[in-house]
Design a protein around this motif. Structure first.
Motif, PDB file in Angstrom:
ATOM      1  N   UNK A  86      50.682 -30.039  -0.999  1.00 34.72           N
ATOM      2  CA  UNK A  86      51.308 -30.028  -2.330  1.00 34.72           C
ATOM      3  C   UNK A  86      50.793 -31.163  -3.217  1.00 34.72           C
ATOM      4  N   UNK A  87      50.177 -32.174  -2.605  1.00 33.10           N
ATOM      5  CA  UNK A  87      49.664 -33.316  -3.355  1.00 33.10           C
ATOM      6  C   UNK A  87      48.183 -33.184  -3.713  1.00 33.10           C
ATOM      7  N   UNK A  88      47.573 -32.038  -3.397  1.00 35.10           N
ATOM      8  CA  UNK A  88      46.130 -31.874  -3.595  1.00 35.10           C
ATOM      9  C   UNK A  88      45.797 -31.093  -4.856  1.00 35.10           C
ATOM     10  N   UNK A  89      44.723 -31.521  -5.512  1.00 29.27           N
ATOM     11  CA  UNK A  89      44.161 -30.815  -6.655  1.00 29.27           C
ATOM     12  C   UNK A  89      42.714 -30.480  -6.309  1.00 29.27           C
ATOM     13  N   UNK A  90      42.332 -29.195  -6.393  1.00 31.23           N
ATOM     14  CA  UNK A  90      40.966 -28.813  -6.017  1.00 31.23           C
ATOM     15  C   UNK A  90      39.914 -29.487  -6.899  1.00 31.23           C
ATOM     16  N   UNK A  91      38.830 -29.901  -6.255  1.00 31.45           N
ATOM     17  CA  UNK A  91      37.662 -30.430  -6.956  1.00 31.45           C
ATOM     18  C   UNK A  91      36.524 -29.421  -6.945  1.00 31.45           C
ATOM     19  N   UNK A  92      36.509 -28.543  -5.943  1.00 26.14           N
ATOM     20  CA  UNK A  92      35.452 -27.532  -5.809  1.00 26.14           C
ATOM     21  C   UNK A  92      36.083 -26.209  -5.404  1.00 26.14           C
ATOM     22  N   UNK A  93      35.305 -25.154  -5.531  1.00 27.78           N
ATOM     23  CA  UNK A  93      35.696 -23.861  -4.973  1.00 27.78           C
ATOM     24  C   UNK A  93      35.460 -23.915  -3.464  1.00 27.78           C
ATOM     25  N   UNK A  94      36.064 -22.991  -2.753  1.00 28.43           N
ATOM     26  CA  UNK A  94      35.855 -22.899  -1.310  1.00 28.43           C
ATOM     27  C   UNK A  94      34.419 -22.458  -1.045  1.00 28.43           C
ATOM     28  N   UNK A 100      34.474 -25.228   3.760  1.00 26.05           N
ATOM     29  CA  UNK A 100      35.182 -26.403   3.240  1.00 26.05           C
ATOM     30  C   UNK A 100      35.520 -26.216   1.770  1.00 26.05           C
ATOM     31  N   UNK A 101      36.487 -26.966   1.362  1.00 24.94           N
ATOM     32  CA  UNK A 101      36.857 -27.130  -0.042  1.00 24.94           C
ATOM     33  C   UNK A 101      37.284 -28.574  -0.198  1.00 24.94           C
ATOM     34  N   UNK A 102      36.831 -29.203  -1.286  1.00 23.42           N
ATOM     35  CA  UNK A 102      37.150 -30.605  -1.532  1.00 23.42           C
ATOM     36  C   UNK A 102      38.280 -30.736  -2.547  1.00 23.42           C
ATOM     37  N   UNK A 103      39.060 -31.810  -2.362  1.00 21.30           N
ATOM     38  CA  UNK A 103      40.242 -32.061  -3.182  1.00 21.30           C
ATOM     39  C   UNK A 103      40.361 -33.541  -3.523  1.00 21.30           C
ATOM     40  N   UNK A 104      41.139 -33.829  -4.551  1.00 18.28           N
ATOM     41  CA  UNK A 104      41.648 -35.177  -4.763  1.00 18.28           C
ATOM     42  C   UNK A 104      43.142 -35.097  -4.506  1.00 18.28           C
ATOM     43  N   UNK A 105      43.727 -36.234  -4.194  1.00 17.41           N
ATOM     44  CA  UNK A 105      45.150 -36.238  -3.839  1.00 17.41           C
ATOM     45  C   UNK A 105      45.930 -37.186  -4.734  1.00 17.41           C
ATOM     46  N   UNK A 106      47.118 -36.755  -5.093  1.00 13.93           N
ATOM     47  CA  UNK A 106      48.068 -37.646  -5.748  1.00 13.93           C
ATOM     48  C   UNK A 106      49.008 -38.150  -4.659  1.00 13.93           C
ATOM     49  N   UNK A 107      49.849 -39.055  -4.982  1.00 14.82           N
ATOM     50  CA  UNK A 107      50.765 -39.572  -3.973  1.00 14.82           C
ATOM     51  C   UNK A 107      50.052 -40.552  -3.055  1.00 14.82           C
ATOM     52  N   UNK A 108      50.687 -40.879  -1.977  1.00 17.33           N
ATOM     53  CA  UNK A 108      50.145 -41.853  -1.035  1.00 17.33           C
ATOM     54  C   UNK A 108      49.699 -41.145   0.237  1.00 17.33           C
ATOM     55  N   UNK A 109      48.407 -41.194   0.533  1.00 15.59           N
ATOM     56  CA  UNK A 109      47.949 -40.576   1.778  1.00 15.59           C
ATOM     57  C   UNK A 109      48.387 -41.396   2.990  1.00 15.59           C
ATOM     58  N   UNK A 110      48.329 -40.781   4.137  1.00 12.69           N
ATOM     59  CA  UNK A 110      48.646 -41.457   5.394  1.00 12.69           C
ATOM     60  C   UNK A 110      47.346 -41.874   6.067  1.00 12.69           C
ATOM     61  N   UNK A 111      47.279 -43.128   6.503  1.00 14.30           N
ATOM     62  CA  UNK A 111      46.099 -43.642   7.195  1.00 14.30           C
ATOM     63  C   UNK A 111      46.233 -43.453   8.699  1.00 14.30           C
ATOM     64  N   UNK A 112      45.188 -42.928   9.290  1.00  5.13           N
ATOM     65  CA  UNK A 112      45.092 -42.798  10.739  1.00  5.13           C
ATOM     66  C   UNK A 112      43.889 -43.629  11.168  1.00  5.13           C
ATOM     67  N   UNK A 113      44.132 -44.704  11.899  1.00  2.00           N
ATOM     68  CA  UNK A 113      43.043 -45.559  12.382  1.00  2.00           C
ATOM     69  C   UNK A 113      42.536 -44.957  13.683  1.00  2.00           C
ATOM     70  N   UNK A 114      41.241 -44.617  13.700  1.00  2.00           N
ATOM     71  CA  UNK A 114      40.623 -44.008  14.870  1.00  2.00           C
ATOM     72  C   UNK A 114      39.540 -44.954  15.367  1.00  2.00           C
ATOM     73  N   UNK A 115      39.610 -45.271  16.659  1.00  2.00           N
ATOM     74  CA  UNK A 115      38.674 -46.218  17.265  1.00  2.00           C
ATOM     75  C   UNK A 115      37.811 -45.524  18.303  1.00  2.00           C
ATOM     76  N   UNK A 116      36.772 -46.218  18.744  1.00  2.00           N
ATOM     77  CA  UNK A 116      35.870 -45.681  19.762  1.00  2.00           C
ATOM     78  C   UNK A 116      36.671 -45.167  20.958  1.00  2.00           C
ATOM     79  N   UNK A 117      36.318 -43.982  21.433  1.00  2.00           N
ATOM     80  CA  UNK A 117      36.996 -43.380  22.569  1.00  2.00           C
ATOM     81  C   UNK A 117      38.207 -42.550  22.185  1.00  2.00           C
ATOM     82  N   UNK A 118      38.492 -42.461  20.898  1.00  2.00           N
ATOM     83  CA  UNK A 118      39.649 -41.692  20.427  1.00  2.00           C
ATOM     84  C   UNK A 118      39.190 -40.478  19.633  1.00  2.00           C
TER      85      UNK A 118
END
Length: 151
Positions: A86-94, A100-118
């Motif tokens: 609901x927070x996404x606005x399309x930047x490209x067509x599918x 893939x389809x690219x978007x920009x987001x309003x609101x605050x995204x959630x950060x997921x920290x991914x490290x080696x081996x994960x």
């Protein structure tokens, strides 16, 4: 979205898990050349990439319709952000060919920290912005993105 240690992938209900784990076990993943390799044709393939993560604002959110991503970090650390549809606005067509389809987001995204081996899993229509820099890490990331056909 499912984040965890690669050792726990076998406990997730993700199609093609055995083939993914076999590929990782059978290869020296740190030394695989960048590019794409088919594992089970277009049902399961892997994109191998090496890069320096960029600030999140320089990356775009993406969704896929056909494939789930199993993003496995061989080395390095990055942030993968997620956002609600609901927070996404399309930047490209599918793009049918690239799934893939690219978007920009309003609101605050959630950060997921991914490290080696994960790994992190993103199913179709789960918005994610990979390859974002993490403040505590400035080096190269080596990542395998397994593309698992779902639809």
């Amino acid at each position: 979205m499912i984040p965890d240690s690669i050792d726990h992938l076998k406990h997730c209900a993700i199609p093609k898990t055995e083939a993914i784990l076999k590929f990782i076990a059978d290869h020296d993943c740190a030394h695989l050349p960048d590019g794409e390799n088919e594992i089970q044709g277009r049902e399961l393939f892997v994109r191998i990439m090496s890069y320096i993560p960029r600030p999140a604002a320089e990356n775009r959110f993406e969704i896929h319709r056909i494939y789930a991503d199993v993003q496995y970090l061989v080395s390095g650390t990055e942030i993968i952000q997620t956002a609600r549809m609901k927070d996404l606005t399309p930047l490209t067509d599918y793009d049918n060919k690239g799934d893939y389809r690219f978007f920009k987001a309003s609101g605050t995204p959630t950060d997921l920290i991914v490290q080696a081996g994960e790994f992190a899993v993103f199913y179709p229509n789960q918005a994610h912005r990979p390859s974002c820099s993490y403040e505590g890490y400035k080096g190269l990331v080596k990542k395998l993105v397994f593309k698992v056909k779902i639809n």
